[in-house]
Design a protein around this motif. Sequence first.
Motif, PDB file in Angstrom:
ATOM      1  N   TYR A   1       0.829  -1.198   0.000  1.00  0.00           N
ATOM      2  CA  TYR A   1       0.000   0.000   0.000  1.00  0.00           C
ATOM      3  C   TYR A   1       0.868   1.254   0.000  1.00  0.00           C
ATOM      4  CZ  TYR A   1      -3.689  -3.199   1.488  1.00  0.00           C
ATOM      5  OH  TYR A   1      -4.587  -4.232   1.571  1.00  0.00           O
ATOM      6  N   CYS A   2       0.447   2.208  -0.793  1.00  0.00           N
ATOM      7  CA  CYS A   2       1.026   3.546  -0.787  1.00  0.00           C
ATOM      8  C   CYS A   2       0.200   4.404   0.164  1.00  0.00           C
ATOM      9  CB  CYS A   2       0.977   4.110  -2.203  1.00  0.00           C
ATOM     10  SG  CYS A   2       1.361   5.850  -2.362  1.00  0.00           S
ATOM     11  N   ALA A   3       0.862   5.233   0.955  1.00  0.00           N
ATOM     12  CA  ALA A   3       0.148   6.079   1.902  1.00  0.00           C
ATOM     13  C   ALA A   3       0.802   7.450   1.972  1.00  0.00           C
ATOM     14  CB  ALA A   3       0.141   5.428   3.284  1.00  0.00           C
ATOM     15  N   VAL A   4      -0.018   8.455   2.219  1.00  0.00           N
ATOM     16  CA  VAL A   4       0.447   9.838   2.312  1.00  0.00           C
ATOM     17  C   VAL A   4       0.023  10.406   3.661  1.00  0.00           C
ATOM     18  CG1 VAL A   4       0.329  12.137   1.299  1.00  0.00           C
ATOM     19  CG2 VAL A   4       0.247  10.121  -0.180  1.00  0.00           C
ATOM     20  N   ARG A   5       0.937  11.109   4.284  1.00  0.00           N
ATOM     21  CA  ARG A   5       0.679  11.676   5.606  1.00  0.00           C
ATOM     22  C   ARG A   5       0.610  13.185   5.510  1.00  0.00           C
ATOM     23  NH1 ARG A   5       4.131  12.447  10.802  1.00  0.00           N
ATOM     24  NH2 ARG A   5       2.493  12.315  12.372  1.00  0.00           N
ATOM     25  N   SER A   6      -0.489  13.773   5.983  1.00  0.00           N
ATOM     26  CA  SER A   6      -0.656  15.219   5.930  1.00  0.00           C
ATOM     27  C   SER A   6      -0.058  15.879   7.161  1.00  0.00           C
ATOM     28  CB  SER A   6      -2.130  15.587   5.776  1.00  0.00           C
ATOM     29  OG  SER A   6      -2.885  15.036   6.833  1.00  0.00           O
ATOM     30  N   ALA A   7       1.229  15.629   7.377  1.00  0.00           N
ATOM     31  CA  ALA A   7       1.988  16.218   8.473  1.00  0.00           C
ATOM     32  C   ALA A   7       3.434  16.287   8.025  1.00  0.00           C
ATOM     33  CB  ALA A   7       1.850  15.377   9.743  1.00  0.00           C
ATOM     34  N   PHE A   8       4.272  16.957   8.797  1.00  0.00           N
ATOM     35  CA  PHE A   8       5.634  17.220   8.334  1.00  0.00           C
ATOM     36  C   PHE A   8       6.555  16.016   8.474  1.00  0.00           C
ATOM     37  CE2 PHE A   8       9.077  19.806   7.074  1.00  0.00           C
ATOM     38  CZ  PHE A   8      10.177  19.446   7.858  1.00  0.00           C
ATOM     39  N   HIS A   9       6.447  15.308   9.596  1.00  0.00           N
ATOM     40  CA  HIS A   9       7.434  14.286   9.926  1.00  0.00           C
ATOM     41  C   HIS A   9       7.095  12.923   9.341  1.00  0.00           C
ATOM     42  CE1 HIS A   9       9.559  16.965  12.594  1.00  0.00           C
ATOM     43  NE2 HIS A   9       8.424  17.271  13.194  1.00  0.00           N
ATOM     44  N   LEU A  10       8.118  12.133   9.072  1.00  0.00           N
ATOM     45  CA  LEU A  10       7.933  10.738   8.703  1.00  0.00           C
ATOM     46  C   LEU A  10       7.446   9.973   9.922  1.00  0.00           C
ATOM     47  CD1 LEU A  10      11.218   9.986   6.722  1.00  0.00           C
ATOM     48  CD2 LEU A  10       9.040  10.829   5.864  1.00  0.00           C
ATOM     49  N   ASP A  11       6.790   8.857   9.665  1.00  0.00           N
ATOM     50  CA  ASP A  11       6.388   7.995  10.770  1.00  0.00           C
ATOM     51  C   ASP A  11       6.307   6.558  10.271  1.00  0.00           C
ATOM     52  OD1 ASP A  11       4.981   8.842  13.679  1.00  0.00           O
ATOM     53  OD2 ASP A  11       4.617   6.788  12.996  1.00  0.00           O
ATOM     54  N   HIS A  12       6.639   5.627  11.156  1.00  0.00           N
ATOM     55  CA  HIS A  12       6.558   4.213  10.801  1.00  0.00           C
ATOM     56  C   HIS A  12       5.188   3.619  11.108  1.00  0.00           C
ATOM     57  CE1 HIS A  12      11.189   3.453  10.993  1.00  0.00           C
ATOM     58  NE2 HIS A  12      10.884   4.579  10.390  1.00  0.00           N
ATOM     59  N   ASN A  13       4.355   4.372  11.801  1.00  0.00           N
ATOM     60  CA  ASN A  13       3.045   3.888  12.206  1.00  0.00           C
ATOM     61  C   ASN A  13       2.012   4.282  11.166  1.00  0.00           C
ATOM     62  OD1 ASN A  13       0.564   3.372  13.406  1.00  0.00           O
ATOM     63  ND2 ASN A  13       1.267   3.958  15.442  1.00  0.00           N
ATOM     64  N   GLY A  14       1.430   3.290  10.538  1.00  0.00           N
ATOM     65  CA  GLY A  14       0.451   3.558   9.506  1.00  0.00           C
ATOM     66  C   GLY A  14      -0.784   4.289   9.995  1.00  0.00           C
ATOM     67  N   ASP A  15      -1.044   4.246  11.288  1.00  0.00           N
ATOM     68  CA  ASP A  15      -2.215   4.947  11.837  1.00  0.00           C
ATOM     69  C   ASP A  15      -2.098   6.461  11.648  1.00  0.00           C
ATOM     70  OD1 ASP A  15      -2.653   2.741  14.716  1.00  0.00           O
ATOM     71  OD2 ASP A  15      -3.219   2.528  12.608  1.00  0.00           O
ATOM     72  N   TYR A  16      -0.891   6.948  11.410  1.00  0.00           N
ATOM     73  CA  TYR A  16      -0.689   8.385  11.265  1.00  0.00           C
ATOM     74  C   TYR A  16      -0.674   8.837   9.810  1.00  0.00           C
ATOM     75  CZ  TYR A  16       0.500   8.126  16.185  1.00  0.00           C
ATOM     76  OH  TYR A  16       0.455   7.908  17.539  1.00  0.00           O
ATOM     77  N   TYR A  17      -1.030   7.940   8.917  1.00  0.00           N
ATOM     78  CA  TYR A  17      -1.126   8.292   7.500  1.00  0.00           C
ATOM     79  C   TYR A  17      -2.599   8.469   7.145  1.00  0.00           C
ATOM     80  CZ  TYR A  17       3.800   7.445   6.794  1.00  0.00           C
ATOM     81  OH  TYR A  17       5.171   7.534   6.858  1.00  0.00           O
ATOM     82  N   ASP A  18      -2.864   9.475   6.316  1.00  0.00           N
ATOM     83  CA  ASP A  18      -4.248   9.905   6.095  1.00  0.00           C
ATOM     84  C   ASP A  18      -4.851   9.383   4.798  1.00  0.00           C
ATOM     85  OD1 ASP A  18      -2.620  12.533   7.379  1.00  0.00           O
ATOM     86  OD2 ASP A  18      -4.471  11.932   8.400  1.00  0.00           O
ATOM     87  N   TYR A  19      -4.054   9.149   3.798  1.00  0.00           N
ATOM     88  CA  TYR A  19      -4.573   8.769   2.493  1.00  0.00           C
ATOM     89  C   TYR A  19      -3.885   7.485   2.039  1.00  0.00           C
ATOM     90  CZ  TYR A  19      -5.733  13.698   2.865  1.00  0.00           C
ATOM     91  OH  TYR A  19      -6.171  14.910   3.322  1.00  0.00           O
TER      92      TYR A  19
END
Length: 124
Positions: free
Chosen positions: A95-113
Amino acid sequence: QVQVVESGGGLVQAGGSLRLSCVASEGTFRDYPAGWFRRAPGKEREFVAAINWSGSTTQYGDSVKGRFTISRDNAKSTMSLQMNNLRPEDTAVYYCAVRSAFHLDHNGDYYDYWGQGTQVTVSS
């Protein structure tokens, strides 16, 4: 709302390579960190790789370090995952995911799209 679509999955023999691609619907993609995750049958979602908005910083899960490379082209609103030396244990839906925040994260719960996923199968 950012929509993302993955492509490039398929069946490959162990030791082979595949390149996954992700296309985002909006130009704002260039402002966001993005990542790849995978889920194998019967297993939890696993972090694979992430990249910051400019592409200058990348992070990888321990199981793929040295074999996978994440990259992005903001001019085309695309992100890629080059997967080399594939192993049967890499078999999963990616899965590709995009996070609407500045920092990288390894937790998929913090990705929005999220995209719909693309199947990668590695035969032994």
